[in-house]
Structures are given as structure tokens and as C-alpha cells.
Design a protein around this motif. Structure first.
Motif, PDB file in Angstrom:
ATOM      1  N   LEU A 139       0.690  -1.234  -0.035  1.00  0.00           N
ATOM      2  CA  LEU A 139      -0.048  -0.077   0.066  1.00  0.00           C
ATOM      3  C   LEU A 139       0.804   1.354   0.008  1.00  0.00           C
ATOM      4  CD1 LEU A 139      -2.807  -0.888   2.630  1.00  0.00           C
ATOM      5  CD2 LEU A 139      -2.891  -1.085   0.151  1.00  0.00           C
ATOM      6  N   ILE A 140       2.088   1.224  -0.239  1.00  0.00           N
ATOM      7  CA  ILE A 140       3.093   2.267  -0.125  1.00  0.00           C
ATOM      8  C   ILE A 140       2.778   3.331  -1.082  1.00  0.00           C
ATOM      9  CG2 ILE A 140       5.279   3.118  -0.537  1.00  0.00           C
ATOM     10  CD1 ILE A 140       6.426   0.308   0.923  1.00  0.00           C
ATOM     11  N   GLU A 141       2.452   3.179  -2.409  1.00  0.00           N
ATOM     12  CA  GLU A 141       2.136   3.930  -3.258  1.00  0.00           C
ATOM     13  C   GLU A 141       0.853   4.668  -3.274  1.00  0.00           C
ATOM     14  OE1 GLU A 141       1.828   4.488  -8.140  1.00  0.00           O
ATOM     15  OE2 GLU A 141       2.301   2.497  -7.318  1.00  0.00           O
ATOM     16  N   LEU A 142      -0.195   3.831  -2.680  1.00  0.00           N
ATOM     17  CA  LEU A 142      -1.591   4.564  -2.256  1.00  0.00           C
ATOM     18  C   LEU A 142      -1.424   5.509  -1.357  1.00  0.00           C
ATOM     19  CD1 LEU A 142      -4.695   4.815  -2.942  1.00  0.00           C
ATOM     20  CD2 LEU A 142      -4.895   2.804  -1.359  1.00  0.00           C
ATOM     21  N   ALA A 143      -0.386   5.185  -0.215  1.00  0.00           N
ATOM     22  CA  ALA A 143      -0.442   5.744   1.006  1.00  0.00           C
ATOM     23  C   ALA A 143       0.264   7.223   0.677  1.00  0.00           C
ATOM     24  CB  ALA A 143       0.378   4.956   2.038  1.00  0.00           C
ATOM     25  N   GLY A 151       2.820  -2.400 -11.509  1.00  0.00           N
ATOM     26  CA  GLY A 151       4.039  -2.613 -12.176  1.00  0.00           C
ATOM     27  C   GLY A 151       5.061  -1.557 -12.329  1.00  0.00           C
ATOM     28  N   LYS A 152       4.354  -0.120 -12.244  1.00  0.00           N
ATOM     29  CA  LYS A 152       5.169   0.969 -12.482  1.00  0.00           C
ATOM     30  C   LYS A 152       5.244   1.923 -11.082  1.00  0.00           C
ATOM     31  CE  LYS A 152       4.768   1.265 -17.428  1.00  0.00           C
ATOM     32  NZ  LYS A 152       4.270   1.856 -18.716  1.00  0.00           N
ATOM     33  N   LEU A 153       6.371   2.149 -10.738  1.00  0.00           N
ATOM     34  CA  LEU A 153       6.256   2.893  -9.321  1.00  0.00           C
ATOM     35  C   LEU A 153       6.694   4.124  -9.555  1.00  0.00           C
ATOM     36  CD1 LEU A 153       8.028   0.574  -6.847  1.00  0.00           C
ATOM     37  CD2 LEU A 153       5.552   1.143  -6.956  1.00  0.00           C
ATOM     38  N   ARG A 186      10.451   8.072  -3.337  1.00  0.00           N
ATOM     39  CA  ARG A 186      11.610   7.256  -2.775  1.00  0.00           C
ATOM     40  C   ARG A 186      11.855   7.399  -1.463  1.00  0.00           C
ATOM     41  NH1 ARG A 186      14.124   8.631  -7.956  1.00  0.00           N
ATOM     42  NH2 ARG A 186      15.617   9.940  -6.560  1.00  0.00           N
ATOM     43  N   LYS A 187      11.907   8.809  -1.029  1.00  0.00           N
ATOM     44  CA  LYS A 187      12.006   9.055   0.308  1.00  0.00           C
ATOM     45  C   LYS A 187      10.802   8.533   1.320  1.00  0.00           C
ATOM     46  CE  LYS A 187      13.137  12.980   3.240  1.00  0.00           C
ATOM     47  NZ  LYS A 187      13.332  14.673   3.270  1.00  0.00           N
ATOM     48  N   PHE A 188       9.581   8.662   0.658  1.00  0.00           N
ATOM     49  CA  PHE A 188       8.588   8.162   1.590  1.00  0.00           C
ATOM     50  C   PHE A 188       8.850   6.628   1.377  1.00  0.00           C
ATOM     51  CE2 PHE A 188       4.326   6.660   1.532  1.00  0.00           C
ATOM     52  CZ  PHE A 188       3.556   7.442   2.558  1.00  0.00           C
ATOM     53  N   SER A 189       9.200   6.198   0.390  1.00  0.00           N
ATOM     54  CA  SER A 189       9.072   4.482   0.248  1.00  0.00           C
ATOM     55  C   SER A 189      10.261   3.994   1.299  1.00  0.00           C
ATOM     56  CB  SER A 189       9.302   4.027  -0.877  1.00  0.00           C
ATOM     57  OG  SER A 189       9.402   2.693  -1.053  1.00  0.00           O
TER      58      SER A 189
END
Length: 613
Positions: A252-256, A277-279, A286-289
């Protein structure tokens, strides 16, 4: 600390199981429970407060209706009930240090708390003057709920360490979130046929990849219900792995990330932005992830394998542990800084006056110096605390070897059993009395007016405060207690680690005082014991006896002050103006509420009455 609105927005979008039955009384094997300690402490505070309100115990006193002892009892009782609903309490994690990346967030939160305390004080004063309407009274009650007791988390952790759950309690060398996730992943591996539940209110824990069998249970939605068959528990539940599968993502990192960046957009709109499939490639993502990787499995394994390491960290409160970590690794919280930071607990004191943390500062300076010497560091320590409706920073005073030796000797002598305890009362009352004597002695150093023996009695007994004058005095007392607690914890850590690298910087005379003081301070009561009112305290020592002892404390400080003033008058030809550090006034004035019997004492000493409303 969470993503604002994460759970509410995800629930509204249909990604949560609300009022989900999570277990029935007498059930077995429901799930392995992993508990976020700080969130759990706040949860049991609400339980204790609701119980106090239901019994009509919440009056007009300032602050929470629940005592630390109430919270301690509620914590152990709630975990026992959780087991009855079929959960296995696997681990309970408390913060040992927060990442440097959250330093700015903490400063912001401290500022918000200071503003809320100031608003609460003004609402309280209006309420006392009978000028508050029904709506304003409701607002007052809401703001009262926001005043969390300053040592709540420490009190709950101490209670658990004194209970049958002591073996599953951990203080982490980092943030509790990461360790909850690591423990959940481990449980998923070792128990592939069973569910895992992380109990928290922190939305960050729903963002991590914590394993396919792991669900997030919101503590603030936990309820017990009864049907025709039996009693059962319900809560709002999130399944991160299932939600991720729905939106065709590994986690859920991208949605968050999109939710944190776009607080006004709907979840459905943000989900449409996701390309499986695409971030995102930007630096912000990247910092958030990086915040949600939780690569602490090795650290968790060490804690669970080495009991000595676990006990060493459990001997430190989160803020002390964080300072110890900075000194040990020589890594300040602020990038590029040569100074270490410590965020002092948020005391509920009078927001119109200077912070109560001014009391006990000399004790904390000694503690910092012991820690810095052990780590062979020359860095300064910066204290962050409330000031008015904002925050302020104090740079700790450096304590040289000779002064450190004298302060250790003085404190060791002060706390020696037999010289300070002169009354036949309980051990907790003796400690309270000793702390009060130390606090009153510090009043002279800080140029604070002395209270009356009757006012000190309120603090000694631990009674609830209904006037801001008494709130400030109680906060001074709390500041001194916690300063001594910080000293104990840093001394204990240095002693158990042989001064980090077994250096031999402390002179032999200081070592003797160090050992004597440490041995005495090890007998300090816990938070819940220190602050629990004792209605039976007059059975051993009467009120007149206590009053006489407290009056003697004030007189001894008064004599020292007069003696120092006499010496100062001989050296200075022109009298200097005395400034009141509380108000900034050029003269210390006697307030109108001081009764006539205090006139003689006031005339001899401008510090002879605590500033009143």
C-alpha cells in the motif's frame, strides 16, 4: 505518527471491515496479537477515563480523571480479556527512539500541544467564573481529553513489567512500528496456518508489508458485545495484503503516498492513478517509500535472544533511550548538528508562566554530563520543552569534574536513608517528602516564590488540582521527580555498560558517590506509586506533623536566601532590581489572595509565596 485521515478515507472507500467480529469469549487460536505499546497506552487511558466518568469521579479538577494507577490496572486487565477472546499475546513493543526524519514532526506536535494547553487553561478559567454555556462546556471536555498525563506510556510499561506479561514486553532500539512489522512477518513464517493481528491506531502500520496473514486492528474501535450465545469482541479491521491485491499492487506504499500528498482527493481517484508494475520515480516517493521498509529483523532477533540487552533497554524511558543512542552512536537527530536533542515530556502546567521544567535542571545537567563523559563526547545537549503557547530550547550547562563530584556527593548525602527520612510513614511518602525538599531548595536557585506548607500538602498527598496555582506547583514536583528518574536511568545504563567502552574518566571519589547514589535511587517508586493519592496517609503521620516538616523546609530555604542576600549586599553598593522570571516584572509583588498572616514572612523574603492567580 501516521498519515492524517488515512483510516477514515480508506474506510469511507470500502477498504475496511467495520465492526468486524474478531473473537468470542472462550475461543481459541484466533490470532497472535502484536501490540503497538504507545497506542495501547493511549487506549487504556480512555478506558480508565470512561470508567472514572461512569462512576461520577470526573469533577472540576484540571487534567485527566484517570490516575496512573487506574491506567496500569486497565492495561493488565485488557490484555487478560484479549486472551479470553482467543488471542495469544505475542509481543508488546514500546519506542526506544524515533528516527531523525521525524524531528520536525515532533517539534510541530509539541507546538500544537502547547497551544491546546493554553486554550484549555482559558476555557477552564471561564468555566470557573460561570460564564461558559453548554456548547462551551462540551468544548472544554473535549480539550480536557487531549491533555494526556505526561508519564502515561512509562506508567503502562512499568505496569506490564510487573505483571505476567513481562516476558513479552520490549523497548526497541528504534521506533515500535518497525518492530511490530518485523514480529508480524516472523509470526507469519512460524505460524503459516494462523492469523496475526497488530493492535494499533497508527496508520503507518497499515502501510508496511507485514505479511499475508496479518490484519490491522484499530484499538479505538475495539468493543465487547453480547448476543444470545456469548460475549464477543468487535473492531474495525484492515487487511493490507488483501487491499493491495484489490488495487493490483504488492503493498500500500504507493496509495499511501498519494493519500499523504493529496488530502482532498478521494481514494477512488487516487487508485486510478496507480499503474500496476510501475512505481513513481520522483525523489519524494523514494524518500517516502524508504520509511516503510522495516529492516529490523536482525535487531529483533538480538532482543529476543539476549535477555541482558532487552533488560538494558527496558531500564530506559523512550526519551532517555533516544539520548543514549545519540551519544553511543555520536549521531545527533538534526543533520549537520553537533548537539544532541532531548524532547522532555509535555507537562500540564500553567501556560501563562515559564515551563515547570526549570525545576530540576541542575539534576538533569549532572545526568547529561555522566552520560557524555561515559561516551567520551564533547557535544552539548539541547532540551526542548513547552514555553507559553509554543516551545523553547535550553542548552544544558556543562558540569566540570569538580562540580560533578560535589553534586554527586550532595545528592548521595541528601538521599541517604536515615538523614532525610525523619517520619514513620510509608516508603512512597518518604520519597515524596525528599523530592519536595529538593524541589523547594531549587526554588531559590530559580527565584520562584515559596509556597505555603498547606499548598505543599496538596502535592505531598497527590490530590487533584483545581487551581492553576496548584497545577504549577504540582508540575514543579513532577519535573523534579522525572529529573531524578532521568539521572537514575542514565547512571544505571552507564554502570551496566561499564561506561560504554570501559573508560576510566571518573575520579575515584566521584565513583564512590556515584555508586552510593545509584544504590539509593534504585529504590525509587514507579510512576503509578509516586502519583497515587493516599487517603490514609494521616494514620501514621498527622496533618500538623506533616505541616511542621514542610514549614521547616521553607524556613531552611528562607535562611539560605537571606544569608546569600546579605553577602550580596556587602559586595554591591547599589541594590539591583530583582526580576520575577515567571512574569518579567521588575519587582516581586505579593498577590491579593495572600492572607494577612503571611505578611511578616513576605516582608523578609520576596520568594515567600508562590505566585497566585
Amino acid at each position: 505518527m501516521g498519515i492524517p485521515g488515512f483510516f477514515s478515507r480508506m474506510t469511507a472507500a470500502g477498504y475496511a471491515d467495520t465492526t468486524k467480529e474478531i473473537g468470542r469469549r472462550g475461543g481459541r487460536g484466533q490470532a497472535h496479537a502484536i501490540i503497538d505499546g504507545p497506542a495501547f497506552a493511549y487506549h487504556v487511558l480512555r478506558i480508565a477515563e470512561n470508567r472514572a466518568n461512569s462512576h461520577g469521579l470526573a469533577g472540576t479538577w484540571i487534567g485527566s480523571a484517570a490516575s496512573y494507577a487506574d491506567c496500569a490496572l486497565a492495561a493488565v486487565r485488557w490484555l487478560g480479556e484479549l486472551e479470553e477472546f482467543g488471542f495469544v499475546v505475542d509481543t508488546i513493543f514500546f519506542d526506544g527512539a524515533l528516527p531523525a526524519s521525524k524531528r520536525a514532526t515532533r517539534i510541530k506536535r509539541l507546538t500544537v500541544l502547547a497551544a491546546e494547553l493554553d486554550l484549555y487553561r482559558r476555557r477552564y478559567e471561564k468555566l470557573l467564573l460561570s460564564r461558559a454555556g453548554e456548547g462551551e462546556l462540551a468544548e472544554f471536555r473535549r480539550s480536557q481529553k487531549g491533555l494526556v498525563p505526561p508519564f502515561l506510556v512509562q506508567a503502562v510499561q512499568e505496569a506490564l513489567l510487573s505483571s505476567r506479561f513481562k516476558d513479552v514486553v520490549y523497548s526497541c532500539p528504534g521506533e515500535a512500528d518497525d518492530f511490530c512489522v518485523a514480529a508480524a512477518r516472523k509470526a507469519c513464517t512460524f505460524h503459516p496456518d494462523q492469523h496475526v493481528a497488530i493492535f494499533t491506531n497508527d496508520s503507518d502500520l497499515a502501510v508496511f508489508d507485514s505479511g499475508k496473514q496479518t490484519r490491522i486492528v484499530l484499538l479505538n474501535t475495539f468493543e465487547t458485545c453480547v448476543d444470545d450465545a456469548t460475549e464477543f469482541a468487535t473492531a474495525t479491521v484492515f487487511w493490507p495484503s488483501r487491499i493491495a491485491a484489490k488495487i493490483r499492487c504488492p503493498d500500500l506504499i504507493e496509495l499511501a503516498f498519494y493519500l499523504s500528498q493529496n488530502p482532498s482527493d478521494s481514494v477512488a481517484k487516487l487508485v486510478s492513478w496507480i499503474e500496476p508494475g510501475k512505481l513513481p520515480r520522483d525523489r519524494a516517493f523514494r524518500k517516502f517509500s524508504d520509511l516503510y521498509q522495516a529492516a529490523v529483523e536482525d535487531k529483533l532477533a538480538i532482543l529476543q535472544r539476549k535477555e541482558s540487552e532487552r533488560q538494558l533497554l527496558l531500564g530506559l524511558d523512550a526519551r532517555v533511550a533516544e539520548l543514549v543512542d545519540q551519544v553511543k552512536t555520536r549521531t545527533p537527530l538534526k543533520n549537520g548538528s553537533s548537539e544532541f536533542d532531548i524532547f522532555l515530556p509535555f507537562l500540564i502546567d500553567d501556560s501563562s508562566k515559564a515551563s515547570a521544567w526549570r525545576i530540576g535542571s541542575f539534576v538533569r545537567d549532572v545526568a547529561y554530563q555522566i552520560l557524555l563523559d561515559a561516551g567520551e563526547c564533547q557535544n552539548a545537549v539541547l532540551e526542548h520543552k513547552r514555553a507559553g503557547n509554543g516551545i523553547s530550547t535550553r542548552k544544558a550547562t556543562s558540569v566540570g569534574d569538580s562540580k560533578l563530584q560535589s553534586e554527586l556527593h550532595r545528592l548521595s548525602k541528601f538521599f541517604t536513608i536515615g538523614s532525610s527520612w525523619t517520619l514513620s510513614c510509608t516508603a512512597v511518602e518518604r520519597w515524596r517528602f525528599a523530592i519536595i525538599k529538593l524541589m523547594v531548595g531549587d526554588f531559590m536557585r530559580e527565584e520562584i516564590w515559596l509556597p505555603s506548607p498547606e499548598e505543599l500538602m496538596l502535592v505531598l498527598r497527590g490530590y487533584e488540582c483545581t487551581y492553576w496555582t496548584h497545577v504549577q506547583l504540582s508540575a514543579f514536583f513532577q519535573s523534579m521527580i522525572y529529573s531524578i528518574r532521568m539521572l537514575l536511568q542514565m547512571m544505571r545504563y552507564v554502570d551496566r555498560t561499564d561506561g560504554f567502552d570501559k573508560n576510566d574518566r571518573m575520579p575515584s571519589k566521584s565513583k564512590k558517590s556515584f555508586k552510593a547514589l545509584l544504590e539509593t535511587l534504585e529504590g525509587m517508586p514507579g510512576i503509578a506509586e509516586f502519583f497515587q493519592p493516599n487517603p490514609d496517609m494521616e494514620k501514621a503521620v498527622s496533618k500538623p506533623e506533616w505541616t511542621a516538616q514542610l514549614d521547616e523546609c521553607l524556613q531552611s530555604v528562607d535562611k539560605i536566601w537571606k544569608s546569600q542576600q546579605s553577602k550580596a549586599d556587602k559586595k554591591v553598593k547599589k541594590p539591583k532590581k530583582i526580576y520575577d522570571k515567571e512574569t518579567g516584572a521588575k519587582k516581586l509583588k505579593r498577590m491579593a489572595t495572600v492572607d494577612e498572616q503571611e505578611k511578616d514572612r513576605l516582608a523578609g523574603n520576596p520568594f515567600a509565596a508562590l505566585a497566585r492567580e
